[in-house]
Scaffold this motif. Structure first.
Motif, PDB file in Angstrom:
ATOM      1  N   MET A  15       0.848  -1.215   0.084  1.00 21.14           N
ATOM      2  CA  MET A  15       0.057   0.019  -0.100  1.00 21.14           C
ATOM      3  C   MET A  15       0.872   1.392  -0.149  1.00 21.14           C
ATOM      4  SD  MET A  15      -2.905   0.992   2.537  1.00 21.14           S
ATOM      5  CE  MET A  15      -4.145  -0.520   2.404  1.00 21.14           C
ATOM      6  N   ARG A  16       0.374   2.075  -0.737  1.00 20.37           N
ATOM      7  CA  ARG A  16       1.356   3.286  -0.874  1.00 20.37           C
ATOM      8  C   ARG A  16       1.296   4.471   0.441  1.00 20.37           C
ATOM      9  NH1 ARG A  16      -1.044   6.684  -5.728  1.00 20.37           N
ATOM     10  NH2 ARG A  16      -0.687   4.681  -6.753  1.00 20.37           N
ATOM     11  N   LYS A  17       2.175   4.942   0.789  1.00 19.87           N
ATOM     12  CA  LYS A  17       2.232   5.814   1.965  1.00 19.87           C
ATOM     13  C   LYS A  17       1.887   7.296   1.705  1.00 19.87           C
ATOM     14  CE  LYS A  17       6.153   4.073   2.249  1.00 19.87           C
ATOM     15  NZ  LYS A  17       7.551   3.910   2.604  1.00 19.87           N
ATOM     16  N   ALA A  18       1.096   7.809   2.562  1.00 23.77           N
ATOM     17  CA  ALA A  18       0.877   9.318   2.121  1.00 23.77           C
ATOM     18  C   ALA A  18       1.169  10.253   3.134  1.00 23.77           C
ATOM     19  CB  ALA A  18      -0.799   9.268   1.990  1.00 23.77           C
ATOM     20  N   LEU A  19       1.813  11.482   2.906  1.00 29.63           N
ATOM     21  CA  LEU A  19       2.096  12.541   3.791  1.00 29.63           C
ATOM     22  C   LEU A  19       1.084  13.609   3.165  1.00 29.63           C
ATOM     23  CD1 LEU A  19       3.791  13.847   5.677  1.00 29.63           C
ATOM     24  CD2 LEU A  19       5.426  14.613   4.262  1.00 29.63           C
ATOM     25  N   ILE A  20       0.082  14.336   4.170  1.00 29.90           N
ATOM     26  CA  ILE A  20      -0.821  15.099   3.941  1.00 29.90           C
ATOM     27  C   ILE A  20      -0.761  16.475   4.741  1.00 29.90           C
ATOM     28  CG2 ILE A  20      -3.466  15.205   3.482  1.00 29.90           C
ATOM     29  CD1 ILE A  20      -3.476  12.162   3.485  1.00 29.90           C
ATOM     30  N   ILE A  21      -0.956  17.510   4.071  1.00 26.57           N
ATOM     31  CA  ILE A  21      -1.147  18.556   4.859  1.00 26.57           C
ATOM     32  C   ILE A  21      -2.592  19.101   5.050  1.00 26.57           C
ATOM     33  CG2 ILE A  21      -0.810  21.383   4.816  1.00 26.57           C
ATOM     34  CD1 ILE A  21       2.146  20.559   4.061  1.00 26.57           C
ATOM     35  N   ALA A  22      -2.975  19.276   5.980  1.00 31.21           N
ATOM     36  CA  ALA A  22      -4.523  19.856   6.187  1.00 31.21           C
ATOM     37  C   ALA A  22      -4.335  21.225   6.413  1.00 31.21           C
ATOM     38  CB  ALA A  22      -4.994  19.112   7.234  1.00 31.21           C
ATOM     39  N   SER A  23      -5.115  22.193   5.882  1.00 28.62           N
ATOM     40  CA  SER A  23      -4.727  23.551   6.403  1.00 28.62           C
ATOM     41  C   SER A  23      -6.086  24.320   6.042  1.00 28.62           C
ATOM     42  CB  SER A  23      -3.578  24.229   5.682  1.00 28.62           C
ATOM     43  OG  SER A  23      -3.944  24.314   4.331  1.00 28.62           O
ATOM     44  N   GLU A  24      -6.200  25.669   6.279  1.00 26.15           N
ATOM     45  CA  GLU A  24      -7.296  26.603   6.085  1.00 26.15           C
ATOM     46  C   GLU A  24      -6.492  27.762   5.085  1.00 26.15           C
ATOM     47  OE1 GLU A  24      -8.492  28.316   9.709  1.00 26.15           O
ATOM     48  OE2 GLU A  24      -6.510  28.418  10.622  1.00 26.15           O
ATOM     49  N   VAL A  25      -7.390  28.497   4.293  1.00 29.18           N
ATOM     50  CA  VAL A  25      -6.771  29.516   3.393  1.00 29.18           C
ATOM     51  C   VAL A  25      -5.999  30.481   4.145  1.00 29.18           C
ATOM     52  CG1 VAL A  25      -8.976  31.034   3.779  1.00 29.18           C
ATOM     53  CG2 VAL A  25      -7.617  30.980   1.612  1.00 29.18           C
ATOM     54  N   ARG A  26      -4.792  30.858   3.632  1.00 27.17           N
ATOM     55  CA  ARG A  26      -3.812  31.821   4.017  1.00 27.17           C
ATOM     56  C   ARG A  26      -3.253  31.655   5.278  1.00 27.17           C
ATOM     57  NH1 ARG A  26      -2.864  33.857  -0.241  1.00 27.17           N
ATOM     58  NH2 ARG A  26      -1.822  35.869   0.342  1.00 27.17           N
ATOM     59  N   SER A  27      -3.197  30.089   5.555  1.00 25.59           N
ATOM     60  CA  SER A  27      -2.430  29.856   6.574  1.00 25.59           C
ATOM     61  C   SER A  27      -1.105  29.700   6.807  1.00 25.59           C
ATOM     62  CB  SER A  27      -3.120  28.602   7.190  1.00 25.59           C
ATOM     63  OG  SER A  27      -2.584  27.473   6.115  1.00 25.59           O
ATOM     64  N   VAL A  59       3.327   9.188  -1.645  1.00 29.75           N
ATOM     65  CA  VAL A  59       2.362  10.321  -2.372  1.00 29.75           C
ATOM     66  C   VAL A  59       2.284  11.437  -1.413  1.00 29.75           C
ATOM     67  CG1 VAL A  59       1.038   8.590  -3.876  1.00 29.75           C
ATOM     68  CG2 VAL A  59       0.113   9.386  -1.620  1.00 29.75           C
ATOM     69  N   ALA A  60       2.080  12.710  -1.848  1.00 29.89           N
ATOM     70  CA  ALA A  60       1.866  13.760  -1.003  1.00 29.89           C
ATOM     71  C   ALA A  60       0.686  14.830  -1.682  1.00 29.89           C
ATOM     72  CB  ALA A  60       3.195  14.657  -0.681  1.00 29.89           C
ATOM     73  N   THR A  61      -0.013  15.312  -0.675  1.00 33.56           N
ATOM     74  CA  THR A  61      -0.918  16.285  -1.197  1.00 33.56           C
ATOM     75  C   THR A  61      -1.303  17.209   0.003  1.00 33.56           C
ATOM     76  OG1 THR A  61      -3.415  16.407  -2.393  1.00 33.56           O
ATOM     77  CG2 THR A  61      -3.122  14.991  -0.237  1.00 33.56           C
ATOM     78  N   LYS A  62      -2.079  18.298  -0.487  1.00 32.80           N
ATOM     79  CA  LYS A  62      -2.727  19.209   0.688  1.00 32.80           C
ATOM     80  C   LYS A  62      -4.189  19.300   0.512  1.00 32.80           C
ATOM     81  CE  LYS A  62      -2.151  24.015   0.100  1.00 32.80           C
ATOM     82  NZ  LYS A  62      -1.398  24.935   0.278  1.00 32.80           N
ATOM     83  N   ILE A  63      -4.940  19.502   1.751  1.00 33.90           N
ATOM     84  CA  ILE A  63      -6.354  19.190   1.611  1.00 33.90           C
ATOM     85  C   ILE A  63      -6.903  20.326   2.273  1.00 33.90           C
ATOM     86  CG2 ILE A  63      -8.401  17.720   1.653  1.00 33.90           C
ATOM     87  CD1 ILE A  63      -6.760  15.377   1.755  1.00 33.90           C
ATOM     88  N   MET A  64      -7.657  21.329   1.871  1.00 32.01           N
ATOM     89  CA  MET A  64      -8.454  22.309   2.687  1.00 32.01           C
ATOM     90  C   MET A  64      -9.673  21.669   3.355  1.00 32.01           C
ATOM     91  SD  MET A  64      -5.902  24.162   2.063  1.00 32.01           S
ATOM     92  CE  MET A  64      -6.614  26.106   2.174  1.00 32.01           C
ATOM     93  N   CYS A  65     -10.293  22.737   4.161  1.00 33.93           N
ATOM     94  CA  CYS A  65     -11.269  22.104   5.068  1.00 33.93           C
ATOM     95  C   CYS A  65     -12.517  21.852   4.254  1.00 33.93           C
ATOM     96  CB  CYS A  65     -11.613  23.470   5.960  1.00 33.93           C
ATOM     97  SG  CYS A  65     -10.180  23.939   7.214  1.00 33.93           S
ATOM     98  N   ALA A  66     -12.907  22.459   3.336  1.00 33.35           N
ATOM     99  CA  ALA A  66     -14.119  22.012   2.528  1.00 33.35           C
ATOM    100  C   ALA A  66     -14.064  20.565   1.958  1.00 33.35           C
ATOM    101  CB  ALA A  66     -14.413  22.973   1.261  1.00 33.35           C
ATOM    102  N   ALA A  67     -12.834  20.437   1.336  1.00 32.54           N
ATOM    103  CA  ALA A  67     -12.677  18.976   0.946  1.00 32.54           C
ATOM    104  C   ALA A  67     -12.587  17.973   1.911  1.00 32.54           C
ATOM    105  CB  ALA A  67     -11.504  18.792   0.031  1.00 32.54           C
ATOM    106  N   LEU A  68     -12.061  18.536   3.171  1.00 31.28           N
ATOM    107  CA  LEU A  68     -11.928  17.569   4.243  1.00 31.28           C
ATOM    108  C   LEU A  68     -13.269  17.055   4.609  1.00 31.28           C
ATOM    109  CD1 LEU A  68      -8.760  19.276   6.425  1.00 31.28           C
ATOM    110  CD2 LEU A  68      -9.014  16.915   5.105  1.00 31.28           C
ATOM    111  N   SER A  69     -14.194  17.798   4.895  1.00 32.23           N
ATOM    112  CA  SER A  69     -15.658  17.645   5.477  1.00 32.23           C
ATOM    113  C   SER A  69     -16.025  16.481   4.437  1.00 32.23           C
ATOM    114  CB  SER A  69     -16.444  18.894   5.244  1.00 32.23           C
ATOM    115  OG  SER A  69     -16.637  19.345   3.986  1.00 32.23           O
TER     116      SER A  69
END
Length: 253
Positions: free
Chosen positions: A1-13, A69-79
């Motif tokens: 299984m691929r490993k993931a590093l993910i940033i969760a954040s809000e706009v202008r953070s 793999v790596a990605t950033k996810i903002m609050c709306a998509a997180l929900s």
């Protein structure tokens, strides 16, 4: 299984600056894969998005030769992601299982963040990469525009506080942008451990190689001062004017 590093954040953070800092620091070992932290691959999710769609998107992320793999996810998509992980164990496992590590990026100075958001909304300059973009002749934001941005930010920040509680403590690290600016090595050392890369024997030495510019013009600082001064004198409910009463005299012809 691929490993993931993910940033969760809000706009202008400040999350893009943090993401670039990580990606450039580990570029020699991981190549371009960690630049995925700067990209919002899930920004297109909508209310109707399904767990199948989200899993397909996850599986399409660029996979480095080390299996990350790596990605950033903002609050709306997180929900939306949280909602769909409760329907599908396969999605929950790839995003919240043992092979997924999260970095939560927030910002302490909310008014500064709100002013930054208000200017970005008004000018369309969401990220600055050249000094030519830091012109001081930008249109000034109004107090109302800053207040609207602040309300949005406070709601997003509350969401991130709640979201952090969904992730196992050993699979997440919360960082404030201002703390990273003053002492970046704490997060960088954490990422060494997450990625399974041995720390340098002489210790971790962080060098800023980011391309994004940290824009804090005098105009923005003045907008912050203006909003703080206004808020200190205007944080009270305003009574709505009542329509005039109709007076009847009771006199008949």
């Amino acid at each position: 299984m691929r490993k993931a590093l993910i940033i969760a954040s809000e706009v202008r953070s400040g999350s893009t600056f943090v993401a670039e800092s990580i990606a450039y620091h580990f570029h020699g070992v991981f190549g371009d894969v960690l630049f995925g932290l700067t990209k919002e691959h899930f920004a297109g999710l909508r209310e109707t998005s399904s767990h199948t769609e989200i899993l397909t998107k996850f599986n399409s992320l660029y996979l480095g030769h080390q299996g990350w793999v790596a990605t950033k996810i903002m609050c709306a998509a997180l929900s939306i992601i949280v909602r769909e992980t409760r329907k599908a164990e396969s999605l929950r496992e790839v995003l919240f299982g043992s092979n997924a590590d999260w970095i939560i990026v927030r910002r302490r100075k909310k008014v500064s963040q709100a002013v930054s958001l208000a200017y970005a909304r008004k000018t369309g300059d969401w990220h600055v990469y050249t000094t030519e973009q830091t012109s001081t002749d930008k249109p000034k934001v109004t107090l109302k525009e800053t207040e609207d941005a602040l309300r949005s930010i406070l709601l997003s920040d509350t969401y991130l506080e709640s979201f952090t509680g969904l992730i196992a403590s050993d699979k997440t690290m919360e960082i404030f942008y201002e703390d990273f600016l003053s002492e970046p090595s704490c997060l960088i050392e954490h990422v060494y451990d997450v990625l399974g890369v041995a720390r340098p024997s002489e210790g971790v030495k962080y060098v800023d190689r980011t391309k994004i510019r940290q824009e804090a013009t005098g105009q923005k600082r003045q907008s912050e001062r203006d909003f703080n001064a206004w808020l200190l004198e205007n944080y009270y409910p305003v009574d709505k004017p009542q329509p005039p009463k109709t007076i009847t005299t009771g006199v008949s012809a």
